[in-house]
Structure formats: C-alpha cells, structure tokens
Design a protein around this motif. Structure first.
Motif, PDB file in Angstrom:
ATOM      1  N   ARG A 229      55.022  27.342 -46.804  1.00 43.19           N
ATOM      2  CA  ARG A 229      56.227  28.044 -47.104  1.00 43.19           C
ATOM      3  C   ARG A 229      55.814  28.297 -48.879  1.00 43.19           C
ATOM      4  O   ARG A 229      55.818  27.296 -49.405  1.00 43.19           O
ATOM      5  CB  ARG A 229      57.267  27.164 -47.063  1.00 43.19           C
ATOM      6  N   LEU A 230      55.733  29.495 -49.217  1.00 41.16           N
ATOM      7  CA  LEU A 230      55.371  29.797 -50.512  1.00 41.16           C
ATOM      8  C   LEU A 230      56.742  30.129 -51.107  1.00 41.16           C
ATOM      9  O   LEU A 230      57.671  30.870 -50.479  1.00 41.16           O
ATOM     10  CB  LEU A 230      54.606  31.222 -50.625  1.00 41.16           C
ATOM     11  N   ARG A 231      57.058  29.583 -52.399  1.00 42.02           N
ATOM     12  CA  ARG A 231      58.217  29.772 -52.942  1.00 42.02           C
ATOM     13  C   ARG A 231      57.874  30.275 -54.391  1.00 42.02           C
ATOM     14  O   ARG A 231      57.007  30.182 -55.064  1.00 42.02           O
ATOM     15  CB  ARG A 231      59.103  28.601 -53.254  1.00 42.02           C
ATOM     16  N   SER A 232      58.920  31.415 -54.911  1.00 37.28           N
ATOM     17  CA  SER A 232      58.896  31.912 -56.093  1.00 37.28           C
ATOM     18  C   SER A 232      58.858  30.848 -57.267  1.00 37.28           C
ATOM     19  O   SER A 232      58.321  30.994 -58.387  1.00 37.28           O
ATOM     20  CB  SER A 232      59.857  32.934 -56.218  1.00 37.28           C
ATOM     21  N   GLY A 233      59.781  29.826 -57.032  1.00 37.88           N
ATOM     22  CA  GLY A 233      59.796  28.553 -57.936  1.00 37.88           C
ATOM     23  C   GLY A 233      59.603  27.427 -57.186  1.00 37.88           C
ATOM     24  O   GLY A 233      60.010  27.080 -56.419  1.00 37.88           O
ATOM     25  N   GLY A 234      58.758  26.593 -57.806  1.00 40.17           N
ATOM     26  CA  GLY A 234      58.329  25.304 -56.994  1.00 40.17           C
ATOM     27  C   GLY A 234      57.193  25.460 -56.233  1.00 40.17           C
ATOM     28  O   GLY A 234      56.654  26.275 -56.257  1.00 40.17           O
ATOM     29  N   ALA A 235      56.803  24.105 -55.840  1.00 35.89           N
ATOM     30  CA  ALA A 235      55.547  23.971 -55.209  1.00 35.89           C
ATOM     31  C   ALA A 235      55.766  24.354 -53.690  1.00 35.89           C
ATOM     32  O   ALA A 235      56.841  24.364 -52.895  1.00 35.89           O
ATOM     33  CB  ALA A 235      55.106  22.506 -54.949  1.00 35.89           C
ATOM     34  N   ALA A 236      54.755  25.034 -53.197  1.00 30.98           N
ATOM     35  CA  ALA A 236      54.539  25.262 -51.662  1.00 30.98           C
ATOM     36  C   ALA A 236      54.827  24.032 -50.927  1.00 30.98           C
ATOM     37  O   ALA A 236      54.369  23.002 -51.295  1.00 30.98           O
ATOM     38  CB  ALA A 236      53.322  26.066 -51.202  1.00 30.98           C
ATOM     39  N   THR A 237      55.434  24.157 -49.660  1.00 27.11           N
ATOM     40  CA  THR A 237      55.806  23.175 -48.690  1.00 27.11           C
ATOM     41  C   THR A 237      55.103  23.300 -47.283  1.00 27.11           C
ATOM     42  O   THR A 237      55.165  24.672 -46.999  1.00 27.11           O
ATOM     43  CB  THR A 237      57.063  22.526 -48.771  1.00 27.11           C
ATOM     44  N   VAL A 238      54.516  22.439 -46.577  1.00 30.11           N
ATOM     45  CA  VAL A 238      54.218  22.607 -45.221  1.00 30.11           C
ATOM     46  C   VAL A 238      55.721  22.091 -44.520  1.00 30.11           C
ATOM     47  O   VAL A 238      56.158  21.383 -44.481  1.00 30.11           O
ATOM     48  CB  VAL A 238      53.245  21.631 -44.747  1.00 30.11           C
ATOM     49  N   GLU A 239      55.894  23.325 -43.492  1.00 32.33           N
ATOM     50  CA  GLU A 239      57.407  22.992 -42.785  1.00 32.33           C
ATOM     51  C   GLU A 239      56.916  23.426 -41.321  1.00 32.33           C
ATOM     52  O   GLU A 239      56.014  24.153 -41.072  1.00 32.33           O
ATOM     53  CB  GLU A 239      58.305  23.853 -43.357  1.00 32.33           C
ATOM     54  N   GLU A 240      57.897  23.091 -40.553  1.00 30.68           N
ATOM     55  CA  GLU A 240      57.856  23.485 -39.290  1.00 30.68           C
ATOM     56  C   GLU A 240      57.848  24.999 -38.956  1.00 30.68           C
ATOM     57  O   GLU A 240      58.754  25.514 -40.005  1.00 30.68           O
ATOM     58  CB  GLU A 240      58.929  22.702 -38.368  1.00 30.68           C
ATOM     59  N   VAL A 241      57.628  25.729 -38.012  1.00 33.33           N
ATOM     60  CA  VAL A 241      57.823  26.841 -37.731  1.00 33.33           C
ATOM     61  C   VAL A 241      59.400  27.239 -37.657  1.00 33.33           C
ATOM     62  O   VAL A 241      59.992  26.340 -37.160  1.00 33.33           O
ATOM     63  CB  VAL A 241      57.023  27.531 -36.405  1.00 33.33           C
ATOM     64  N   PRO A 242      59.718  28.266 -37.945  1.00 35.43           N
ATOM     65  CA  PRO A 242      61.316  28.314 -38.031  1.00 35.43           C
ATOM     66  C   PRO A 242      61.713  28.367 -36.557  1.00 35.43           C
ATOM     67  O   PRO A 242      61.113  28.765 -35.428  1.00 35.43           O
ATOM     68  CB  PRO A 242      61.684  29.799 -38.499  1.00 35.43           C
ATOM     69  N   SER A 243      63.099  27.760 -36.414  1.00 40.09           N
ATOM     70  CA  SER A 243      63.670  27.636 -34.942  1.00 40.09           C
ATOM     71  C   SER A 243      63.980  29.251 -34.468  1.00 40.09           C
ATOM     72  O   SER A 243      64.005  30.020 -35.253  1.00 40.09           O
ATOM     73  CB  SER A 243      64.989  26.892 -35.149  1.00 40.09           C
ATOM     74  N   GLU A 244      64.543  29.015 -33.234  1.00 39.27           N
ATOM     75  CA  GLU A 244      64.728  30.394 -32.539  1.00 39.27           C
ATOM     76  C   GLU A 244      66.012  30.997 -33.164  1.00 39.27           C
ATOM     77  O   GLU A 244      66.071  32.192 -33.641  1.00 39.27           O
ATOM     78  CB  GLU A 244      65.326  30.229 -31.234  1.00 39.27           C
ATOM     79  N   PHE A 245      66.936  30.124 -33.727  1.00 37.95           N
ATOM     80  CA  PHE A 245      68.179  30.465 -34.440  1.00 37.95           C
ATOM     81  C   PHE A 245      67.559  31.231 -35.774  1.00 37.95           C
ATOM     82  O   PHE A 245      68.230  32.384 -36.195  1.00 37.95           O
ATOM     83  CB  PHE A 245      69.011  29.536 -34.692  1.00 37.95           C
ATOM     84  N   GLU A 246      66.837  30.665 -36.573  1.00 36.62           N
ATOM     85  CA  GLU A 246      66.468  30.988 -37.846  1.00 36.62           C
ATOM     86  C   GLU A 246      65.715  32.249 -37.812  1.00 36.62           C
ATOM     87  O   GLU A 246      66.105  33.194 -38.672  1.00 36.62           O
ATOM     88  CB  GLU A 246      65.536  29.895 -38.481  1.00 36.62           C
ATOM     89  N   GLU A 247      64.677  32.292 -36.815  1.00 34.98           N
ATOM     90  CA  GLU A 247      64.259  33.722 -36.554  1.00 34.98           C
ATOM     91  C   GLU A 247      65.213  35.067 -36.255  1.00 34.98           C
ATOM     92  O   GLU A 247      65.047  35.820 -36.628  1.00 34.98           O
ATOM     93  CB  GLU A 247      62.986  33.640 -35.632  1.00 34.98           C
ATOM     94  N   GLU A 248      66.113  34.480 -35.367  1.00 37.21           N
ATOM     95  CA  GLU A 248      66.982  35.830 -34.980  1.00 37.21           C
ATOM     96  C   GLU A 248      68.135  35.923 -36.254  1.00 37.21           C
ATOM     97  O   GLU A 248      68.134  37.209 -36.242  1.00 37.21           O
ATOM     98  CB  GLU A 248      67.939  35.264 -33.719  1.00 37.21           C
ATOM     99  N   ALA A 249      68.575  35.031 -36.793  1.00 34.50           N
ATOM    100  CA  ALA A 249      69.142  35.165 -37.886  1.00 34.50           C
ATOM    101  C   ALA A 249      68.667  35.836 -39.064  1.00 34.50           C
ATOM    102  O   ALA A 249      69.177  36.753 -39.486  1.00 34.50           O
ATOM    103  CB  ALA A 249      69.950  33.822 -38.362  1.00 34.50           C
ATOM    104  N   SER A 250      67.751  35.765 -39.286  1.00 34.44           N
ATOM    105  CA  SER A 250      66.629  36.144 -40.608  1.00 34.44           C
ATOM    106  C   SER A 250      66.251  37.694 -40.135  1.00 34.44           C
ATOM    107  O   SER A 250      66.420  38.562 -40.950  1.00 34.44           O
ATOM    108  CB  SER A 250      65.328  35.452 -40.749  1.00 34.44           C
ATOM    109  N   ARG A 251      65.962  38.005 -38.640  1.00 37.48           N
ATOM    110  CA  ARG A 251      65.826  39.378 -38.352  1.00 37.48           C
ATOM    111  C   ARG A 251      67.028  40.067 -38.555  1.00 37.48           C
ATOM    112  O   ARG A 251      67.111  41.203 -39.075  1.00 37.48           O
ATOM    113  CB  ARG A 251      65.294  39.278 -36.677  1.00 37.48           C
TER     114      ARG A 251
END
Length: 318
Positions: A229-251
């Motif tokens: 996960r690349l962030r405009s401020g702060g360090a990049a972090t390794v995260e789990e892939v987004p959940s089904e809810f996170e993907e649908e909500a983001s869409r």
C-alpha cells in the motif's frame, strides 16, 4: 560455676576462630532478552517500459513519486517522462492502472511520454464527457471518454492522453479534481485548446484508440494475498488484499466521484471507505473527511451520498 578468668579465655579463643565463609551470592536475575525486530521483507518488483524494453528490477520505494524515480533510474530516463503505470499489462488499460496498491507479484509497466498534440474544442454542452485521473506525481490524464460526448467526437483525443495545458496555461502539477473544475468552468460556445501528450506506443499499438491487441510482452501474473500500500504521507505498508466489502464500497464511491466531480481515483475512494470504518454517523464521517481530505472541499450532499453508498455496500456483502 564459670569464673571470670574462664570467660575471658573463652572470649579470646572465639576471636581467634576464622569467620564463617560468606554465603555464595545469587547470580543476578537475567533480564528478558528483547524480541528481535521483525525483519522487513525485501520487496523487489519487475518492471518494463510499456512500449518495449528489457526487464528491470526495482525496490525501496514508499510512494508513487519514489516508484517513478526508481523506474526512471532503472531505464536511464527522467522521472518526468513517466505518465502513468499499469499492472500486468502493457496496454493503455485503465482497469489495470496502478493506484495506491501493488500486489506483491505484480509486474509494473511504465507508460512514457510520446507525441504532443493540440486540439481545439468548442464546449457546446455543460459536460465535455471526460473523466480525469492523475498519476500522483503531477500529471492529470484522461481515464474515460463518454460515448456520444463532445470529446468522443474528436478522434485525436484518446484515453491515456495526459492533459498538459488548457489554452496554453500549463496544468502540470495540478490534481485531477482541479483540472476537472477548470474544464467545467470553461464558458460554453467559446473554443479552447487542449495540449495533450499521448503515451509512447509500440508498433502494434499505433493508431488504436481503444481496441486491445495481442502483445508478446503481456505479463500473465496473478496477485498474491498481500499488497504493498503506497501512501502520499508515511511509509508504504504490506497489507492483506481488500475484503469483498472494501472492494465493493470503493467501487461505489469511485462511481460517485466520477458523477459529482468528473474524476476517478480508486485510492481516494479507498481512503474514504477506510475513514468510514472509524465513524458511526454521517456527521462524524464528514468531520473525519474534512480532517483527512479537506483540500477536496466535498459538498455536504456528496458526503451524504458516499455514506449511503458505503452502507449499501456493507449490506450487500453481508
């Protein structure tokens, strides 16, 4: 009965006896060994220039600007030559556009500056039919062209073209929402010029506006279970892939961004969904958005729509 002389003799004898040996000192309690810090995995990504190049390897970046600098260094070009990147496809495919997350096994294709062109547009309707996004490093470009729109009728304008200037006024460095606002505010019935830079194309891609084509460099790579996960401020972090809810909500939020503001930005949509998870009411959500994304100045009705869309996504995904 013991005499005084006997007592004195016994006392003198006691003084001559050796002192008892000291009891062995207990060893000091061992301090707990501090846990070794978890080693940060060395993340190395493969990359190519989309129009054709050898494969390079890059690592050690935490945001998009640093990523572009690493790619530029690998191929001996300036970072400003890179318009945008796609994941696992060399094509100008906006569905594969690199946003704020990279799968740990993703292959990165960098699209660099090609030819510059100028087009004249007359705004006969309120909307031009453009959806704008940006690369996070100073370039805004066209992500979608609406069928039947003003821009759709101008053959020279293509998805993936970077907008460099409006009426000779440079917009390099402007965010996508600023460019979209400039275009919306242009007066109707008055011609204006767009200076565009198209991505450099491989031979078999020249002349294609939207068709896909076979290409031997196409990377068939499937993402793993984790992303960077690349962030405009702060360090990049390794995260789990987004959940089904996170993907649908983001869409759904990204669709609202396009409808209200004429932009698409999956990373912005993802940030708004993340912010919603920390709040329990639309009022609290609005306050958090102001603190995190205040530069966008989202209108109240838009925030209400976003809150409702995220709630609908949560219900739809159980």
């Amino acid at each position: 009965m013991e005499t005084t002389a006997a007592r004195e003799a016994r006392g003198a004898e006691a003084q001559r006896l050796p002192a008892p040996p000291p009891s062995p000192a207990e060893p000091p309690a061992a301090s707990p060994t501090p846990a070794a810090p978890r080693a940060r995995p060395r993340l190395v990504f493969r990359t190519q220039l989309a129009h054709g190049s050898p494969t390079g390897k890059i690592e050690g970046f935490t945001n998009v600007r640093e990523l572009y600098a690493k790619i530029a260094e690998a191929f001996g070009i300036a970072p400003t030559e890179i318009l945008f990147c796609t994941l696992n496809s060399h094509k100008v495919d906006m569905q594969k556009l690199l946003g704020g997350q990279i799968g740990l096994e993703d292959f990165i294709f960098a699209h660099v500056r090609g030819e510059t062109k100028e087009v004249e547009v007359t705004k006969t309707e309120d909307a031009l039919g453009l959806t704008i996004t940006d690369n996070g490093a100073g370039y805004a470009f066209i992500k979608r062209i609406k069928e039947g729109s003003i821009i759709n009728r101008i053959e020279a304008v293509c998805v993936g073209d970077s907008i460099e200037a409006i009426n000779d006024h440079s917009i390099v460095g402007c965010r996508h929402y600023e460019v979209a606002k400039m275009l919306r505010e242009l007066p109707k019935s008055q011609p204006f010029t767009l200076r565009l830079v198209q991505p450099k194309r491989a031979f078999d891609m020249i002349g294609q506006r939207s068709r896909s084509s076979k290409y031997p460099m196409e990377a068939k790579v499937s993402s793993g279970r984790e992303t960077l996960r690349l962030r405009s401020g702060g360090a990049a972090t390794v995260e789990e892939v987004p959940s089904e809810f996170e993907e649908e909500a983001s869409r759904r939020v990204d669709d609202l961004l396009e409808s209200y503001m004429g932009i698409r930005d999956p990373e912005l949509a993802s940030t708004m969904v993340e912010t919603s998870k920390k709040t329990v009411s639309v009022q609290e959500f609005a306050c958090h958005l102001d603190s995190v994304l205040g530069e966008f100045a989202f209108p109240d009705e838009f925030v209400v729509e976003v809150w409702a869309a995220i709630g609908e996504a949560r219900e739809a995904c159980g």
